[in-house]
Design a protein around this motif. Structure first.
Motif, PDB file in Angstrom:
ATOM      1  N   THR A   1       6.703  -1.104  -0.037  1.00 38.83           N
ATOM      2  CA  THR A   1       6.645  -2.388  -0.746  1.00 38.83           C
ATOM      3  C   THR A   1       7.135  -3.493   0.193  1.00 38.83           C
ATOM      4  O   THR A   1       7.783  -3.209   1.207  1.00 38.83           O
ATOM      5  CB  THR A   1       7.517  -2.375  -2.013  1.00 38.83           C
ATOM      6  OG1 THR A   1       8.865  -2.069  -1.635  1.00 38.83           O
ATOM      7  CG2 THR A   1       7.019  -1.333  -3.022  1.00 38.83           C
ATOM      8  N   PRO A   2       6.851  -4.763  -0.119  1.00 35.54           N
ATOM      9  CA  PRO A   2       7.256  -5.849   0.787  1.00 35.54           C
ATOM     10  C   PRO A   2       8.738  -5.829   1.179  1.00 35.54           C
ATOM     11  O   PRO A   2       9.063  -6.094   2.341  1.00 35.54           O
ATOM     12  CB  PRO A   2       6.898  -7.101  -0.018  1.00 35.54           C
ATOM     13  CG  PRO A   2       5.699  -6.680  -0.804  1.00 35.54           C
ATOM     14  CD  PRO A   2       5.967  -5.251  -1.198  1.00 35.54           C
ATOM     15  N   LYS A   3       9.626  -5.498   0.236  1.00 37.24           N
ATOM     16  CA  LYS A   3      11.066  -5.539   0.580  1.00 37.24           C
ATOM     17  C   LYS A   3      11.458  -4.439   1.575  1.00 37.24           C
ATOM     18  O   LYS A   3      12.521  -4.505   2.180  1.00 37.24           O
ATOM     19  CB  LYS A   3      11.926  -5.465  -0.687  1.00 37.24           C
ATOM     20  CG  LYS A   3      11.907  -4.141  -1.404  1.00 37.24           C
ATOM     21  CD  LYS A   3      12.795  -4.193  -2.635  1.00 37.24           C
ATOM     22  CE  LYS A   3      12.768  -2.851  -3.374  1.00 37.24           C
ATOM     23  NZ  LYS A   3      13.488  -2.901  -4.648  1.00 37.24           N
ATOM     24  N   GLN A   4      10.581  -3.445   1.749  1.00 36.99           N
ATOM     25  CA  GLN A   4      10.839  -2.387   2.730  1.00 36.99           C
ATOM     26  C   GLN A   4      10.235  -2.717   4.095  1.00 36.99           C
ATOM     27  O   GLN A   4      10.354  -1.937   5.026  1.00 36.99           O
ATOM     28  CB  GLN A   4      10.245  -1.062   2.216  1.00 36.99           C
ATOM     29  CG  GLN A   4      10.908  -0.548   0.947  1.00 36.99           C
ATOM     30  CD  GLN A   4      10.155   0.647   0.366  1.00 36.99           C
ATOM     31  OE1 GLN A   4       8.959   0.571   0.094  1.00 36.99           O
ATOM     32  NE2 GLN A   4      10.857   1.749   0.180  1.00 36.99           N
TER      33      GLN A   4
ATOM     34  N   GLN B   1       5.320  -7.904   6.956  1.00 36.30           N
ATOM     35  CA  GLN B   1       4.787  -8.551   5.753  1.00 36.30           C
ATOM     36  C   GLN B   1       3.652  -9.519   6.103  1.00 36.30           C
ATOM     37  O   GLN B   1       2.635  -9.575   5.395  1.00 36.30           O
ATOM     38  CB  GLN B   1       5.904  -9.313   5.014  1.00 36.30           C
ATOM     39  CG  GLN B   1       6.903  -8.409   4.327  1.00 36.30           C
ATOM     40  CD  GLN B   1       7.914  -9.214   3.531  1.00 36.30           C
ATOM     41  OE1 GLN B   1       7.558  -9.935   2.612  1.00 36.30           O
ATOM     42  NE2 GLN B   1       9.184  -9.099   3.903  1.00 36.30           N
TER      43      GLN B   1
ATOM     44  N   PRO C   1       5.558  -8.368  -4.976  1.00 39.08           N
ATOM     45  CA  PRO C   1       6.677  -7.470  -4.648  1.00 39.08           C
ATOM     46  C   PRO C   1       6.582  -6.082  -5.274  1.00 39.08           C
ATOM     47  O   PRO C   1       7.101  -5.112  -4.727  1.00 39.08           O
ATOM     48  CB  PRO C   1       7.911  -8.222  -5.182  1.00 39.08           C
ATOM     49  CG  PRO C   1       7.378  -9.195  -6.183  1.00 39.08           C
ATOM     50  CD  PRO C   1       6.002  -9.557  -5.716  1.00 39.08           C
ATOM     51  N   GLY C   2       5.886  -5.970  -6.409  1.00 42.84           N
ATOM     52  CA  GLY C   2       5.802  -4.677  -7.092  1.00 42.84           C
ATOM     53  C   GLY C   2       4.704  -3.770  -6.559  1.00 42.84           C
ATOM     54  O   GLY C   2       4.568  -2.630  -7.012  1.00 42.84           O
TER      55      GLY C   2
ATOM     56  N   ASN D   1      -1.443  -4.311  -2.111  1.00 42.61           N
ATOM     57  CA  ASN D   1      -1.559  -5.757  -1.886  1.00 42.61           C
ATOM     58  C   ASN D   1      -2.882  -6.101  -1.203  1.00 42.61           C
ATOM     59  O   ASN D   1      -3.530  -7.087  -1.551  1.00 42.61           O
ATOM     60  CB  ASN D   1      -0.387  -6.261  -1.039  1.00 42.61           C
ATOM     61  CG  ASN D   1       0.760  -6.811  -1.869  1.00 42.61           C
ATOM     62  OD1 ASN D   1       0.665  -7.896  -2.444  1.00 42.61           O
ATOM     63  ND2 ASN D   1       1.845  -6.057  -1.948  1.00 42.61           N
TER      64      ASN D   1
END
Length: 229
Positions: A147-150, A156, A107-108, A114
């Motif tokens: 980032t993944p949450k975006q 993803q 996540p970071g 990634n």
């Protein structure tokens, strides 16, 4: 890039009388029994069966993530069931890519970071170039710094596909890769998975509940109560 498996050899994966049992409060529980498999280089295989039939356990064993209770596994000519964890890990890094239902992105890190990570861990000096090219290939050149949450679930999973293929693995294990996606997004991911697979001539081992998806593979292995039907 990593050394490649010999994609011209007859069988990339062979199991003999493979079994897995675990100890429970009620005594031993047999998860897999007498699994004999021979998987050729470049083959696409679907492993299907009900929940609890042993599908995920089987691919964990084939990938050397877990050790069997009995039997042997030969991977690219090497018997992994006699190796220690370090030996199995080295072989995994050399030969194997993974795509999971839950994406498993860090996540970071950004999408680019990634995808670069497995190459950086192996000391590849061209990690950024390779990762950028593969993210472009999966249609995410405009999302490199996100980032993944975006990212949406489908985005993803596309990052996860890029990360799996960036090391040019000889074998790709995909465990329910569309399980967390809606059907339309899932179809796009599967199309992309098979396209990348053909481009890279990878051996694909796919765990799925989806019979339509399994039908796209060259061969289907059905597990029931830990045995091949």
């Amino acid at each position: 890039m990593h050394p490649q498996a010999d994609k011209t050899s007859t069988h990339l994966i062979v199991t003999k009388q493979l079994g897995k049992s675990v100890q429970t409060s009620d005594g031993p529980l047999q998860i897999l029994s007498s699994i004999d498999l021979a998987i050729s280089a470049g083959e696409s295989i679907a492993i299907i069966g009900e929940s609890g039939s042993g599908k995920s356990t089987l691919i964990s064993l084939l990938a050397g993530l877990d050790t069997p209770s009995e039997g042997s596994i030969t991977l690219n000519g090497k018997i992994i069931t006699v190796m220690n964890e370090d030996g199995r890990a080295a072989l995994r890094n050399e030969l194997i890519g993974f795509v999971f239902q839950s994406f498993q992105l860090l996540p970071g890190l950004t999408a680019l970071e990634n995808v670069m990570l497995p190459l950086e861990l192996s000391g590849d000096k061209h990690a950024k170039t390779s990762a950028t090219a593969l993210l472009d290939r999966v249609g995410l050149s405009h999302r490199l710094s996100h980032t993944p949450k975006q990212l949406s679930g489908g985005e993803q999973q596309r990052v996860a596909l890029a990360r799996a293929f960036v090391t040019e693995p000889a074998i790709l294990f995909a465990d329910e890769p569309t399980g967390n996606l809606d059907s339309k997004t899932g179809e796009h991911i599967i199309d992309l998975l098979f396209e990348l697979n053909q481009e890279n001539r990878t051996t694909l081992i796919l765990v799925t509940h989806d019979t339509a998806l399994a039908a796209r593979c060259q061969r289907t292995i059905r597990l029931e109560a830990g045995r091949i039907l």
